[in-house]
Scaffold this active site. Structure first.
Site, PDB file in Angstrom:
ATOM      1  N   ASN A  10       0.897  -1.194  -0.017  1.00  0.00           N
ATOM      2  CA  ASN A  10       0.062   0.158   0.039  1.00  0.00           C
ATOM      3  C   ASN A  10       0.843   1.101   0.117  1.00  0.00           C
ATOM      4  O   ASN A  10       1.449   1.622   0.974  1.00  0.00           O
ATOM      5  CB  ASN A  10      -0.801   0.055   1.363  1.00  0.00           C
ATOM      6  CG  ASN A  10      -1.841   1.273   1.287  1.00  0.00           C
ATOM      7  OD1 ASN A  10      -2.020   2.027   0.370  1.00  0.00           O
ATOM      8  ND2 ASN A  10      -2.510   1.388   2.453  1.00  0.00           N
ATOM      9  N   LYS A  12       0.074   4.113  -0.459  1.00  0.00           N
ATOM     10  CA  LYS A  12      -0.631   5.339   0.264  1.00  0.00           C
ATOM     11  C   LYS A  12      -0.693   6.721  -0.457  1.00  0.00           C
ATOM     12  O   LYS A  12      -0.717   6.594  -1.774  1.00  0.00           O
ATOM     13  CB  LYS A  12      -0.400   5.536   1.781  1.00  0.00           C
ATOM     14  CG  LYS A  12      -0.374   4.173   2.595  1.00  0.00           C
ATOM     15  CD  LYS A  12      -0.139   4.497   4.200  1.00  0.00           C
ATOM     16  CE  LYS A  12      -0.253   2.993   4.771  1.00  0.00           C
ATOM     17  NZ  LYS A  12      -0.079   3.186   6.286  1.00  0.00           N
ATOM     18  N   HIS A  96      -9.579   0.422   5.169  1.00  0.00           N
ATOM     19  CA  HIS A  96      -8.421   0.665   5.784  1.00  0.00           C
ATOM     20  C   HIS A  96      -8.404   1.740   6.943  1.00  0.00           C
ATOM     21  O   HIS A  96      -9.282   2.503   6.869  1.00  0.00           O
ATOM     22  CB  HIS A  96      -7.278   1.498   4.826  1.00  0.00           C
ATOM     23  CG  HIS A  96      -6.081   1.472   5.455  1.00  0.00           C
ATOM     24  ND1 HIS A  96      -5.436   2.263   6.232  1.00  0.00           N
ATOM     25  CD2 HIS A  96      -4.730   0.802   5.101  1.00  0.00           C
ATOM     26  CE1 HIS A  96      -4.240   1.986   6.588  1.00  0.00           C
ATOM     27  NE2 HIS A  96      -3.966   1.055   5.839  1.00  0.00           N
ATOM     28  N   GLU A  98      -6.843   3.975   8.205  1.00  0.00           N
ATOM     29  CA  GLU A  98      -6.885   5.536   7.923  1.00  0.00           C
ATOM     30  C   GLU A  98      -8.100   6.163   7.651  1.00  0.00           C
ATOM     31  O   GLU A  98      -8.401   7.114   7.851  1.00  0.00           O
ATOM     32  CB  GLU A  98      -5.568   5.834   7.011  1.00  0.00           C
ATOM     33  CG  GLU A  98      -4.315   5.426   7.794  1.00  0.00           C
ATOM     34  CD  GLU A  98      -3.216   5.124   6.945  1.00  0.00           C
ATOM     35  OE1 GLU A  98      -1.937   5.049   7.355  1.00  0.00           O
ATOM     36  OE2 GLU A  98      -3.552   5.286   5.475  1.00  0.00           O
ATOM     37  N   GLU A 166      -5.253  -5.471  10.577  1.00  0.00           N
ATOM     38  CA  GLU A 166      -3.989  -4.467  10.866  1.00  0.00           C
ATOM     39  C   GLU A 166      -4.216  -3.859  12.313  1.00  0.00           C
ATOM     40  O   GLU A 166      -5.087  -2.771  12.485  1.00  0.00           O
ATOM     41  CB  GLU A 166      -4.047  -3.585   9.854  1.00  0.00           C
ATOM     42  CG  GLU A 166      -3.781  -3.791   8.175  1.00  0.00           C
ATOM     43  CD  GLU A 166      -3.527  -2.535   7.476  1.00  0.00           C
ATOM     44  OE1 GLU A 166      -2.377  -2.768   6.831  1.00  0.00           O
ATOM     45  OE2 GLU A 166      -4.268  -1.661   7.127  1.00  0.00           O
ATOM     46  N   GLY A 172       2.354   2.393  10.930  1.00  0.00           N
ATOM     47  CA  GLY A 172       3.400   3.543  10.709  1.00  0.00           C
ATOM     48  C   GLY A 172       4.004   3.993  12.049  1.00  0.00           C
ATOM     49  O   GLY A 172       4.497   5.089  12.218  1.00  0.00           O
ATOM     50  N   SER A 212       3.469  -1.962  10.467  1.00  0.00           N
ATOM     51  CA  SER A 212       5.069  -1.833  10.491  1.00  0.00           C
ATOM     52  C   SER A 212       5.719  -3.262   9.984  1.00  0.00           C
ATOM     53  O   SER A 212       6.714  -3.627  10.738  1.00  0.00           O
ATOM     54  CB  SER A 212       5.449  -1.532  11.845  1.00  0.00           C
ATOM     55  OG  SER A 212       4.737  -0.255  12.035  1.00  0.00           O
TER      56      SER A 212
END
Length: 253
Positions: A10, A12, A96, A98, A166, A172, A212
């Protein structure tokens, strides 16, 4: 039947044309196991999808990072499943964390997106995961089960779905769930699917890990029996993504 290892990258909201071309060149020159061992999908920003699809080696595929919840129309800034199909894009990432957090996408909204994308012929990487607060409260399984339940309520065929677990606290941040922590959630999630969807889906659906993941920890994570691959963030923009793809060889199936 063994589940084929899956590695998604990904990208992003990153990249310039030159940077994207450089990443694709690295991927094209990489020595990795064949498609019988690992399925590789990379997800550049929307504007680079045709470029990457045109340049990328044929055994790797591309995914969009999102798609709209219904047929296209007066939805400024969105991209419909139909547009992706028209471009020959086979995969899409949905749900996702985010987007769940920054754009307040609910589990029901994500489930509607998954169902619509599947109905249009796309394959879906559906993301689920808990926050640090939820993990510390001991409700990780409750959270991921509810997120999965929302999807299960809207779809009947799981053949084109990959579930990406996730943990939000590991995305991140440099923090990674230990192999044991990741395996525990994957195993519990597979058990939930067995009990609430079907034994066949539980045995066949791929549950991949994201948070990560890097070249240094991927082999140990890949060795866990219920981890079927990775959804990689920052490391997918770097040469170490090749090491992560190669961790597929850890599976002895």
């Amino acid at each position: 039947m063994a589940r084929k290892f899956f590695v998604g990258g990904n990208w992003k909201c990153n990249g310039t044309t030159d940077e994207v071309k450089k990443i694709v060149t690295t991927l094209n020159e990489a020595e990795v196991p064949g498609e019988d061992v690992v399925e590789v999908v990379v997800s550049p920003p929307f504007v680079f999808l045709p470029l990457v699809k045109g340049l990328l080696r044929p055994d790797f595929h591309v995914a969009a990072q999102n798609s709209w919840v219904r047929k296209g129309g007066a939805y400024t800034g969105e991209v419909s499943a139909e547009i992706l199909v028209n471009l020959g894009i086979p995969w899409v990432i949905l749900g996702h964390s985010e987007r769940r957090q920054l754009l307040n996408e609910s589990s029901e909204f994500v489930a509607d997106k998954v169902a619509y994308a599947l109905s249009q012929g796309l394959k879906v990487i559906a993301c689920i995961g808990e926050t640090l607060e939820q993990r510390e409260a001991g409700i990780t399984l409750n959270v991921v089960a509810e997120q999965t339940k929302a999807i299960a309520a809207k779809i009947s065929n799981w053949d084109n779905v990959v579930l990406a677990y996730e943990p939000v606290w590991a995305i991140g941040t440099g923090k990674v769930a230990t192999p044991a922590q990741a395996q525990e959630v994957h195993a519990d999630l597979r058990k939930w699917i067995h009990e609430h969807v079907s034994a066949d889906v539980a045995a066949s659906v791929r549950i991949i890990y994201g948070g990560s993941v890097n070249g240094g920890n991927s082999k140990e994570l890949a060795g866990q029996p219920d981890l079927d691959g990775f959804l990689v963030g920052g490391a997918s923009l770097k040469p170490e993504f090749i090491d992560i793809i190669n961790s597929a060889t850890v599976k002895k199936n």
